[in-house]
Motif scaffolding. Structure first.
Motif, PDB file in Angstrom:
ATOM      1  N   GLY A 253       0.871   4.875 -23.382  1.00 37.78           N
ATOM      2  CA  GLY A 253      -0.406   4.030 -23.350  1.00 37.78           C
ATOM      3  C   GLY A 253      -0.064   2.718 -23.541  1.00 37.78           C
ATOM      4  N   THR A 254      -1.059   1.999 -22.820  1.00 35.94           N
ATOM      5  CA  THR A 254      -0.911   0.491 -22.703  1.00 35.94           C
ATOM      6  C   THR A 254      -2.309  -0.318 -23.042  1.00 35.94           C
ATOM      7  OG1 THR A 254       0.664   0.673 -21.005  1.00 35.94           O
ATOM      8  CG2 THR A 254      -0.189  -1.521 -21.151  1.00 35.94           C
ATOM      9  N   LEU A 255      -2.096  -1.518 -23.705  1.00 32.11           N
ATOM     10  CA  LEU A 255      -3.308  -2.253 -24.031  1.00 32.11           C
ATOM     11  C   LEU A 255      -3.329  -3.244 -23.048  1.00 32.11           C
ATOM     12  CD1 LEU A 255      -3.157  -2.484 -27.693  1.00 32.11           C
ATOM     13  CD2 LEU A 255      -4.833  -1.032 -26.500  1.00 32.11           C
TER      14      LEU A 255
ATOM     15  N   VAL B 153      -3.766  -0.682 -35.798  1.00 31.08           N
ATOM     16  CA  VAL B 153      -5.131  -0.178 -35.090  1.00 31.08           C
ATOM     17  C   VAL B 153      -4.722   1.210 -34.625  1.00 31.08           C
ATOM     18  CG1 VAL B 153      -6.721  -0.600 -33.191  1.00 31.08           C
ATOM     19  CG2 VAL B 153      -5.989  -2.432 -34.561  1.00 31.08           C
ATOM     20  N   LYS B 154      -5.615   2.090 -35.121  1.00 25.42           N
ATOM     21  CA  LYS B 154      -5.501   3.563 -34.759  1.00 25.42           C
ATOM     22  C   LYS B 154      -6.420   3.827 -33.308  1.00 25.42           C
ATOM     23  CE  LYS B 154      -3.863   5.573 -39.006  1.00 25.42           C
ATOM     24  NZ  LYS B 154      -4.025   6.627 -40.121  1.00 25.42           N
ATOM     25  N   VAL B 155      -5.959   4.621 -32.608  1.00 27.84           N
ATOM     26  CA  VAL B 155      -6.789   4.762 -31.563  1.00 27.84           C
ATOM     27  C   VAL B 155      -7.097   6.201 -31.320  1.00 27.84           C
ATOM     28  CG1 VAL B 155      -7.317   4.509 -29.058  1.00 27.84           C
ATOM     29  CG2 VAL B 155      -6.334   2.667 -30.282  1.00 27.84           C
TER      30      VAL B 155
ATOM     31  N   PHE C 221      -3.175   7.470 -31.074  1.00 27.69           N
ATOM     32  CA  PHE C 221      -2.384   6.495 -30.769  1.00 27.69           C
ATOM     33  C   PHE C 221      -2.418   5.265 -31.585  1.00 27.69           C
ATOM     34  CE2 PHE C 221      -3.336   8.381 -26.873  1.00 27.69           C
ATOM     35  CZ  PHE C 221      -1.844   8.543 -26.306  1.00 27.69           C
ATOM     36  N   ILE C 222      -1.317   4.495 -32.086  1.00 27.28           N
ATOM     37  CA  ILE C 222      -1.490   3.418 -32.787  1.00 27.28           C
ATOM     38  C   ILE C 222      -0.545   2.306 -32.199  1.00 27.28           C
ATOM     39  CG2 ILE C 222       0.794   4.094 -34.066  1.00 27.28           C
ATOM     40  CD1 ILE C 222      -0.441   3.266 -36.861  1.00 27.28           C
ATOM     41  N   ALA C 223      -1.180   0.965 -32.769  1.00 29.57           N
ATOM     42  CA  ALA C 223      -0.465  -0.337 -32.225  1.00 29.57           C
ATOM     43  C   ALA C 223      -0.636  -1.327 -33.190  1.00 29.57           C
ATOM     44  CB  ALA C 223      -1.282  -0.871 -30.956  1.00 29.57           C
ATOM     45  N   PRO C 224       0.368  -2.164 -33.433  1.00 33.79           N
ATOM     46  CA  PRO C 224       0.420  -3.153 -34.864  1.00 33.79           C
ATOM     47  C   PRO C 224      -0.661  -4.115 -34.283  1.00 33.79           C
ATOM     48  CG  PRO C 224       2.762  -2.949 -33.555  1.00 33.79           C
ATOM     49  CD  PRO C 224       1.712  -2.103 -32.803  1.00 33.79           C
TER      50      PRO C 224
ATOM     51  N   LEU D 212       1.003   1.372 -26.812  1.00 33.01           N
ATOM     52  CA  LEU D 212       0.146   2.162 -27.630  1.00 33.01           C
ATOM     53  C   LEU D 212       1.231   3.111 -27.922  1.00 33.01           C
ATOM     54  CD1 LEU D 212      -3.270   2.753 -26.410  1.00 33.01           C
ATOM     55  CD2 LEU D 212      -2.540   1.692 -28.502  1.00 33.01           C
ATOM     56  N   PHE D 213       1.556   3.377 -29.139  1.00 35.93           N
ATOM     57  CA  PHE D 213       2.557   4.295 -29.571  1.00 35.93           C
ATOM     58  C   PHE D 213       2.051   5.640 -30.029  1.00 35.93           C
ATOM     59  CE2 PHE D 213       4.319  -0.045 -30.615  1.00 35.93           C
ATOM     60  CZ  PHE D 213       5.321   0.128 -29.566  1.00 35.93           C
TER      61      PHE D 213
END
Length: 114
Positions: free
Chosen positions: A6-8, A76-78, A85-88, A105-106
């Motif tokens: 995933g990518t933001l 931030v959890k998505v 997914f999670i991102a700092p 996104l991890f």
């Protein structure tokens, strides 16, 4: 475990776009602000296009998940239909301000799983 990548990315009108696998999701700018400044969950939406009889194309926006802060307020959890997914938080903030072009996104793995 979900292995999708995933990518933001920041898009038009300061909407945050999430590209997960082959799917494209969005968090509206006003929802993103309430998420980042107040910690309120934000809906994750997706535009669905359907061709009807006679060739008419109908588009709808559907809520397909949500984004929220984790308990410590550092990430931030998505949660979407494509996975979790999670991102700092720092990475999300940098993308939202336009300081970074994108952020990863991890995959989020539930506790107790390898």
């Amino acid at each position: 475990m979900n292995e999708e990548i995933g990518t933001l990315r920041l898009g038009a009108r300061e909407n945050l776009h999430l590209v997960i696998g082959g799917e494209h999701y969005r968090i509206a700018a006003e929802d993103l602000r309430t998420l980042l400044f107040h910690g309120h969950p934000a809906p994750v939406t997706m535009t669905v296009a359907e061709e009807r009889a006679g060739g008419a194309v109908v588009t709808e926006t559907a809520i397909v998940g949500y984004a929220s802060m984790n308990l410590t307020g550092r990430a931030v959890k998505v949660f979407t239909v494509a996975g979790h997914f999670i991102a700092p938080l720092v990475s999300v903030q940098r993308v939202a301000r336009g300081e970074a072009v994108s952020a990863p996104l991890f995959p989020l793995v539930a506790e107790g799983y390898p």
